[in-house]
Design a protein around this motif. Structure first.
Motif, PDB file in Angstrom:
ATOM      1  N   ALA A 137       0.957  -1.281   0.174  1.00 43.44           N
ATOM      2  CA  ALA A 137      -0.181   0.028  -0.026  1.00 43.44           C
ATOM      3  C   ALA A 137       1.018   1.169  -0.094  1.00 43.44           C
ATOM      4  O   ALA A 137       2.017   1.365   0.776  1.00 43.44           O
ATOM      5  CB  ALA A 137      -0.931   0.093   1.450  1.00 43.44           C
ATOM      6  N   PRO A 138       0.428   2.259  -0.555  1.00 42.04           N
ATOM      7  CA  PRO A 138       1.399   3.431  -0.690  1.00 42.04           C
ATOM      8  C   PRO A 138       1.413   4.017   0.485  1.00 42.04           C
ATOM      9  O   PRO A 138       0.514   4.073   1.507  1.00 42.04           O
ATOM     10  CB  PRO A 138       0.641   4.573  -1.614  1.00 42.04           C
ATOM     11  N   ARG A 139       2.353   4.855   0.869  1.00 37.05           N
ATOM     12  CA  ARG A 139       2.819   5.484   2.182  1.00 37.05           C
ATOM     13  C   ARG A 139       1.819   6.485   2.468  1.00 37.05           C
ATOM     14  O   ARG A 139       1.461   7.343   1.529  1.00 37.05           O
ATOM     15  CB  ARG A 139       4.117   5.837   2.311  1.00 37.05           C
ATOM     16  N   ALA A 140       1.354   6.508   3.643  1.00 36.55           N
ATOM     17  CA  ALA A 140       0.194   7.626   3.940  1.00 36.55           C
ATOM     18  C   ALA A 140       0.825   9.028   3.970  1.00 36.55           C
ATOM     19  O   ALA A 140       2.312   9.060   4.922  1.00 36.55           O
ATOM     20  CB  ALA A 140      -0.409   7.162   5.122  1.00 36.55           C
ATOM     21  N   ALA A 141       0.452  10.051   3.814  1.00 36.76           N
ATOM     22  CA  ALA A 141       1.020  11.346   3.908  1.00 36.76           C
ATOM     23  C   ALA A 141       1.232  11.634   5.475  1.00 36.76           C
ATOM     24  O   ALA A 141       0.158  11.269   6.052  1.00 36.76           O
ATOM     25  CB  ALA A 141       0.213  12.253   3.180  1.00 36.76           C
ATOM     26  N   GLU A 142       2.354  12.219   5.838  1.00 36.14           N
ATOM     27  CA  GLU A 142       2.370  12.528   7.236  1.00 36.14           C
ATOM     28  C   GLU A 142       2.748  14.100   7.361  1.00 36.14           C
ATOM     29  O   GLU A 142       3.925  14.535   6.881  1.00 36.14           O
ATOM     30  CB  GLU A 142       3.608  11.659   7.777  1.00 36.14           C
ATOM     31  N   ALA A 143       1.872  14.828   7.739  1.00 36.65           N
ATOM     32  CA  ALA A 143       2.084  16.278   7.888  1.00 36.65           C
ATOM     33  C   ALA A 143       3.285  16.713   8.683  1.00 36.65           C
ATOM     34  O   ALA A 143       3.367  15.990   9.809  1.00 36.65           O
ATOM     35  CB  ALA A 143       0.645  16.924   8.372  1.00 36.65           C
ATOM     36  N   LEU A 202       0.572  27.977  -4.308  1.00 38.15           N
ATOM     37  CA  LEU A 202       1.566  27.258  -3.293  1.00 38.15           C
ATOM     38  C   LEU A 202       1.059  26.110  -2.602  1.00 38.15           C
ATOM     39  O   LEU A 202       1.865  25.200  -2.387  1.00 38.15           O
ATOM     40  CB  LEU A 202       2.062  28.462  -2.451  1.00 38.15           C
ATOM     41  N   ARG A 203      -0.046  26.426  -2.165  1.00 39.22           N
ATOM     42  CA  ARG A 203      -0.618  25.085  -1.090  1.00 39.22           C
ATOM     43  C   ARG A 203      -1.239  23.891  -2.286  1.00 39.22           C
ATOM     44  O   ARG A 203      -1.028  22.987  -1.677  1.00 39.22           O
ATOM     45  CB  ARG A 203      -2.029  25.589  -0.676  1.00 39.22           C
ATOM     46  N   SER A 204      -1.254  24.316  -3.540  1.00 40.13           N
ATOM     47  CA  SER A 204      -1.796  23.258  -4.250  1.00 40.13           C
ATOM     48  C   SER A 204      -0.552  22.175  -4.808  1.00 40.13           C
ATOM     49  O   SER A 204      -0.692  21.036  -5.157  1.00 40.13           O
ATOM     50  CB  SER A 204      -2.449  23.655  -5.542  1.00 40.13           C
ATOM     51  N   ILE A 205       0.711  22.878  -4.625  1.00 35.22           N
ATOM     52  CA  ILE A 205       1.689  22.304  -5.075  1.00 35.22           C
ATOM     53  C   ILE A 205       2.382  21.329  -3.917  1.00 35.22           C
ATOM     54  O   ILE A 205       3.483  20.846  -3.730  1.00 35.22           O
ATOM     55  CB  ILE A 205       2.661  22.936  -6.018  1.00 35.22           C
ATOM     56  N   GLY A 206       1.772  21.632  -2.582  1.00 37.02           N
ATOM     57  CA  GLY A 206       2.412  21.050  -1.284  1.00 37.02           C
ATOM     58  C   GLY A 206       3.452  21.921  -0.686  1.00 37.02           C
ATOM     59  O   GLY A 206       4.290  21.360   0.024  1.00 37.02           O
ATOM     60  N   GLY A 207       3.439  23.369  -1.069  1.00 39.69           N
ATOM     61  CA  GLY A 207       4.299  24.254  -0.376  1.00 39.69           C
ATOM     62  C   GLY A 207       3.523  25.033   0.796  1.00 39.69           C
ATOM     63  O   GLY A 207       2.640  24.714   1.146  1.00 39.69           O
ATOM     64  N   ARG A 225       6.221  14.532   4.346  1.00 43.04           N
ATOM     65  CA  ARG A 225       7.737  14.459   4.482  1.00 43.04           C
ATOM     66  C   ARG A 225       8.324  14.664   2.976  1.00 43.04           C
ATOM     67  O   ARG A 225       7.530  14.372   1.821  1.00 43.04           O
ATOM     68  CB  ARG A 225       8.279  13.289   4.970  1.00 43.04           C
ATOM     69  N   GLY A 226       9.663  14.843   2.857  1.00 44.92           N
ATOM     70  CA  GLY A 226      10.191  14.767   1.491  1.00 44.92           C
ATOM     71  C   GLY A 226      11.376  16.017   1.592  1.00 44.92           C
ATOM     72  O   GLY A 226      11.796  16.557   2.618  1.00 44.92           O
ATOM     73  N   LYS A 227      11.848  16.389   0.338  1.00 45.29           N
ATOM     74  CA  LYS A 227      12.941  17.422   0.243  1.00 45.29           C
ATOM     75  C   LYS A 227      12.264  18.432  -0.517  1.00 45.29           C
ATOM     76  O   LYS A 227      11.521  18.419  -1.078  1.00 45.29           O
ATOM     77  CB  LYS A 227      13.798  16.719  -0.816  1.00 45.29           C
ATOM     78  N   TYR A 228      12.527  19.641   0.276  1.00 46.77           N
ATOM     79  CA  TYR A 228      11.946  21.098  -0.129  1.00 46.77           C
ATOM     80  C   TYR A 228      12.950  21.971  -0.135  1.00 46.77           C
ATOM     81  O   TYR A 228      13.999  22.125   0.642  1.00 46.77           O
ATOM     82  CB  TYR A 228      10.962  21.469   1.196  1.00 46.77           C
ATOM     83  N   TYR A 229      12.684  23.090  -0.935  1.00 48.64           N
ATOM     84  CA  TYR A 229      13.628  24.321  -1.218  1.00 48.64           C
ATOM     85  C   TYR A 229      12.862  25.334  -0.151  1.00 48.64           C
ATOM     86  O   TYR A 229      11.677  25.475  -0.168  1.00 48.64           O
ATOM     87  CB  TYR A 229      13.368  24.861  -2.609  1.00 48.64           C
ATOM     88  N   GLU A 274      16.306  21.404   1.985  1.00 49.43           N
ATOM     89  CA  GLU A 274      16.094  20.891   3.100  1.00 49.43           C
ATOM     90  C   GLU A 274      15.359  19.578   2.948  1.00 49.43           C
ATOM     91  O   GLU A 274      14.628  19.238   2.271  1.00 49.43           O
ATOM     92  CB  GLU A 274      15.651  21.883   4.089  1.00 49.43           C
ATOM     93  N   THR A 275      15.777  18.553   3.873  1.00 45.48           N
ATOM     94  CA  THR A 275      15.086  17.356   3.813  1.00 45.48           C
ATOM     95  C   THR A 275      14.170  17.422   5.262  1.00 45.48           C
ATOM     96  O   THR A 275      14.575  17.695   6.339  1.00 45.48           O
ATOM     97  CB  THR A 275      16.263  16.061   4.092  1.00 45.48           C
ATOM     98  N   VAL A 276      13.034  17.182   5.005  1.00 49.37           N
ATOM     99  CA  VAL A 276      12.154  17.035   6.053  1.00 49.37           C
ATOM    100  C   VAL A 276      11.632  15.791   6.201  1.00 49.37           C
ATOM    101  O   VAL A 276      10.926  15.139   5.553  1.00 49.37           O
ATOM    102  CB  VAL A 276      10.814  18.060   5.519  1.00 49.37           C
TER     103      VAL A 276
END
Length: 287
Positions: A137-143, A202-207, A225-229, A274-276
């Motif tokens: 199963a795909p990983r659930a998103a974690e805010a 900005l919110r629609s792209i996950g920022g 989670r993930g990598k963000y500028y 940065e890596t979150v």
């Protein structure tokens, strides 16, 4: 030319050279001494076994009945061309249309085929199990909550950078269909409404976007989670070379914002990757 006839006792079909006509010979099958008939006077067969004879004018039909099965040479008695009891072995060993191979070769080939079949069977089981297995199963998103404090040095003092802007965008640009308008996102702009176009994209792209309070503090909630500028634009205007944005930064920021030069202006800024991995703190200080 050969004389073809049959043994009067065992009815074995024989063939002998015409030069042996009138002489005697021993049947190679029953060992009975028989008289070889004359070429033009074939011997009569007894009632118990019909004897067929031929001369040099023997027809093709007689030849097809099997008379050439045995052959007698001029300097020999009647002999077999092939012994019937060992005909199969002689054919395999002496005739070019047969190939003689050891028995162990057959066993080895059989074992090899069995091994290949077993391997294919096991591979089929493995492939079948992999195809039938349920995909993970795909990983659930974690805010994640990003908090921090922005400061700036002015006249040798480190002060809170009130009004500084912090914007976070995902490293991947795959979901960006439209560049973000910069109006309302600069430090000197009035605080944008929640439904402002730039904030919505900005919110629609996950920022995320935040403006520092009077203590220089901010908080941004990211959807996963993930990598963000992380782009931090100070409310303080830089001087000299520090007021000129780096070309590589402008090109990268342009992938997200429509007017990067207008966004940065002459303000001090910082653009980092940065890596979150969860909730974390990100603070920076402008010299």
């Amino acid at each position: 030319m050969p004389i073809r006839f049959a043994c009067p006792k065992c009815s074995q079909k024989l063939s002998v050279s015409s030069r042996k006509a009138g002489s005697e010979a021993v049947c190679p099958r029953c060992k009975t001494t028989i008289a070889i008939p004359a070429e033009e006077a074939p011997a009569a067969a007894p009632a118990s076994a019909q004897v067929a004879t031929t001369t040099t004018n023997t027809t093709t039909a007689d030849a097809e009945e099997g008379f050439p099965q045995y052959l007698v040479f001029d300097d020999h008695e009647l002999v077999y061309e092939h012994d019937e009891e060992h005909h199969d072995e002689q054919s395999a060993a002496g005739q070019p249309e047969y190939i003689a191979i050891p028995r162990w070769t057959l066993y080895a080939q059989g074992g090899l085929l069995l091994g290949v079949g077993l391997i294919c069977f096991l591979l089929g089981i493995l492939m079948g199990s992999s195809l039938l297995s349920t995909p993970a199963a795909p990983r659930a998103a974690e805010a994640c909550l990003i908090t921090g404090k922005i400061t700036v040095k002015i006249s040798g003092q480190t002060l809170p950078d009130a009004g500084a802007v912090v914007m976070i965008v995902p490293e991947s640009t795959a979901n960006i269909d439209e560049r973000i308008p910069v109006s309302g996102l600069r430090p000197d702009d009035p605080l944008p409404a929640r439904d402002q176009r730039g904030l919505s994209i900005l919110r629609s792209i996950g920022g995320g976007f935040a403006r520092c309070d009077e203590n220089g503090s901010y908080a941004i909630e990211l959807p996963d989670r993930g990598k963000y500028y992380v782009l931090v634009i100070s409310s303080d205007i830089a001087s000299g070379a520090a007021s000129i944005p780096k070309t590589e930064d402008i090109l990268k920021i342009r992938s997200y914002f429509d007017l990067p030069v207008d966004l940065l202006g002459k303000n001090r800024y910082r653009w980092t990757l940065e890596t979150v991995r969860g909730n974390r703190s990100y603070s920076t200080s402008f010299p």
